[in-house]
Design a protein around this motif. Structure first.
Motif, PDB file in Angstrom:
ATOM      1  N   GLU A 138       0.810  -1.218   0.000  1.00  0.00           N
ATOM      2  CA  GLU A 138       0.000   0.000   0.000  1.00  0.00           C
ATOM      3  C   GLU A 138       0.838   1.260   0.000  1.00  0.00           C
ATOM      4  O   GLU A 138       0.781   2.043  -0.942  1.00  0.00           O
ATOM      5  CB  GLU A 138      -0.918  -0.023   1.220  1.00  0.00           C
ATOM      6  CG  GLU A 138      -1.610  -1.374   1.366  1.00  0.00           C
ATOM      7  CD  GLU A 138      -3.070  -1.252   1.626  1.00  0.00           C
ATOM      8  OE1 GLU A 138      -3.437  -0.551   2.557  1.00  0.00           O
ATOM      9  OE2 GLU A 138      -3.855  -1.879   0.882  1.00  0.00           O
ATOM     10  N   GLY A 139       1.625   1.458   1.050  1.00  0.00           N
ATOM     11  CA  GLY A 139       2.400   2.687   1.131  1.00  0.00           C
ATOM     12  C   GLY A 139       3.346   2.844  -0.052  1.00  0.00           C
ATOM     13  O   GLY A 139       3.556   3.940  -0.548  1.00  0.00           O
ATOM     14  N   LEU A 140       3.931   1.716  -0.490  1.00  0.00           N
ATOM     15  CA  LEU A 140       4.904   1.776  -1.583  1.00  0.00           C
ATOM     16  C   LEU A 140       4.295   1.375  -2.924  1.00  0.00           C
ATOM     17  O   LEU A 140       5.022   1.150  -3.895  1.00  0.00           O
ATOM     18  CB  LEU A 140       6.119   0.901  -1.256  1.00  0.00           C
ATOM     19  CG  LEU A 140       6.862   1.306   0.022  1.00  0.00           C
ATOM     20  CD1 LEU A 140       8.016   0.363   0.305  1.00  0.00           C
ATOM     21  CD2 LEU A 140       7.386   2.742  -0.097  1.00  0.00           C
ATOM     22  N   ALA A 141       2.976   1.288  -2.995  1.00  0.00           N
ATOM     23  CA  ALA A 141       2.323   0.991  -4.270  1.00  0.00           C
ATOM     24  C   ALA A 141       2.813   2.017  -5.286  1.00  0.00           C
ATOM     25  O   ALA A 141       2.904   3.194  -4.986  1.00  0.00           O
ATOM     26  CB  ALA A 141       0.809   1.093  -4.112  1.00  0.00           C
ATOM     27  N   GLY A 142       3.152   1.571  -6.475  1.00  0.00           N
ATOM     28  CA  GLY A 142       3.666   2.497  -7.476  1.00  0.00           C
ATOM     29  C   GLY A 142       5.175   2.438  -7.569  1.00  0.00           C
ATOM     30  O   GLY A 142       5.755   2.874  -8.559  1.00  0.00           O
TER      31      GLY A 142
END
Lengths: 328, 328
Positions: A150-154
């Motif tokens: 989530e936080g590092l999605a992308g």
């Protein structure tokens, strides 16, 4: 929200205690360990079950097996916290498959099924419109999988490496600090309950390798297996090797590493400068994730323990509740 | 998915570059900076807008102001990345309020509105059935808010402390490593672009204090304001003080700390042992969270930077897409 708990060892009881202590408004409608089980749509008296277990009595009826709870109880989430079996996933794999087929969400701390069969389990979950979560399988209390999904999605992860086994880290910390031999440090770790009677699983890097396989298959888009991890343990390390490292302001840690683009998965003792964020003391875990956008991120925390693992399981339960079973 | 971007400085352009480079399937239907704006329901040519901006030309039409984009463009998420104003939230506060009232999700890196008005903004978002996310406002690329809201859901935070300002950390690292005076280290930080011409905001601890207020109000169930943070900066620190700390195997860091139960919020230079995970080098940020279940967790990463901040914004955009605007 209603859950069924399979496994009433240290993790299962940790979860039960947290549910009681925190008034989380979670009804436990099924519960089983290897000896007995209970099913009650109105909610099991968890406090009484804990008391029976502590007295050494069966927590439920010997006629009710775990699979009976999976198929017969009324629940939103199956919480699979039986002991890990990495040979074939053990009964846990069947429990999880059956629950997903029943269109039930699953949260597990059991490394076996996730390391061995994640791609199939994910498809099964998707086909049945439910969610499978497994934060507790890697680094206990550190919300690493949440952070990566989530936080590092992308972000693209170019490398991930860290200290994934608290037992080895404890042994290496003690060898470096006190000049103990491997055997002495292991004996101390056993006395303190940090190492099993048969320490192979930890000290030969198998536990760390399993965690790498889980991360590779679940959040790094790789498809790999345990036998493809290049693995060296710590049992042949000498105090002299550690002493030599110390002289260079370095130390030795058992490092698990994944380089997705190169297909590298390895666990081995590595020399590392003492100021590196991964050099943590005692039974801690620490993981550094190298990304293209966010740069390098390091996560440090407790990798094991009853309540710490329960924390990760509870995090997953609340995650599913907030998204999929609100109002139920 | 369609977004509108307000602010086309380093963060806004970082986001645009990531969207282009990663084929994220995000359509930018509105874009504005302080000088000009563009609205195009079919999608703005981001590459051309970046090129114009780099040439020093207006990226769009001088007649279109940011608020026109908020009210006139067709988007799922407003991405508010204009510069922070902590006096009154600046126009960003109005932009965010207006978008929420239009039932649009909002993602922001702008500390002002979140530090000053989070409780009201949250209510407004809830009333309108949309989501407000602000991961980038605290510690740049570190997914701290994600971790606390999701991975650590179920935990009670007893204490949170860390290095929240990279500029101060750089200055203190250099003072300790090279015996520089505060003024010398600050001059070096300015040369490298780590410190502003007027460094007050960083070196007096205001930036760190704002981050504490955001964490307190958003994830720690407190209701506080910037003037209630007990704050001391680093401008009076001498090389001698650092030298004395070094003699004890310690160093000095500007530490922000929150103890929710005691109502403590403070930013001050603190002596800390060199082996502590919070002792990070250069411009890094590091935060330790003390919890009842998960134990102590430490997160280390880059706290600033165009692409690093864009990483946090993109994480929030994808978070909202996966939950609320899928299929749109």
């Amino acid at each position: 929200m209603r859950i069924a708990i399979l496994g009433f060892g240290s993790v299962g009881r940790g979860i039960a205690r947290v549910i009681l202590a925190k008034n989380l408004d979670i009804l436990v409608t099924g519960l089983a360990d290897s000896r007995s089980g209970m099913i009650d749509p109105a909610g099991i008296d968890i406090e009484a079950a804990l008391a029976r277990k502590e007295e050494g009595a069966p927590c439920g009826s010997p006629d009710i097996r775990p699979i009976d709870v999976v198929t017969g109880a009324d629940y939103d989430i199956l919480v699979e916290v039986t002991p890990t079996n990495v040979e074939n996933g053990g009964p846990a794999l069947n429990h999880i498959q059956t629950a997903l087929q029943r269109k039930k969400h699953v949260v597990t701390s059991n490394k076996g099924p996730i390391a061995l069969a994640y791609p199939e389990l994910r498809v099964l979950a998707e086909e049945n419109g439910v969610t499978l979560r497994y934060e507790a399988t890697v680094c206990g209390a550190i919300p690493l999988i949440h952070a990566m999904q989530e936080g590092l999605a992308g972000n693209t992860i170019s490398r991930l490496y860290g200290v994934f086994n608290g037992t080895c880290n404890y042994i290496l910390t003690r060898m470096a600090a006190e000049g103990l031999t491997y055997a002495q440090a292991l004996a101390e770790a056993r006395e303190l309950g940090y190492a099993e009677a048969d320490p192979t699983y930890d000290v030969e890097g198998i536990d760390a390798a399993i965690k790498l396989v889980i991360l590779a298959n679940t959040v790094l888009d790789m498809q790999t297996t345990l036998d493809r991890v290049d693995r060296t343990g710590i049992s042949l390390l000498t105090p002299e090797a550690l002493h030599l490292a110390e002289e260079q302001d370095c130390t030795i840690r058992l490092i698990g590493e994944i380089v997705p683009a190169a297909g590298v998965l390895r666990v081995s003792p590595r020399i590392i400068t003492k100021t590196h964020p991964l050099v943590v003391e005692g039974t801690l875990n620490a993981v550094t994730v190298e990304t293209d956008l966010a740069g390098d991120l390091t996560f440090i925390g407790k990798g094991a323990g009853s309540i710490e693992t329960a924390s990760a399981v509870i995090g997953d339960i609340l995650y599913i509740r907030d998204r999929y079973v609100q109002g139920s």
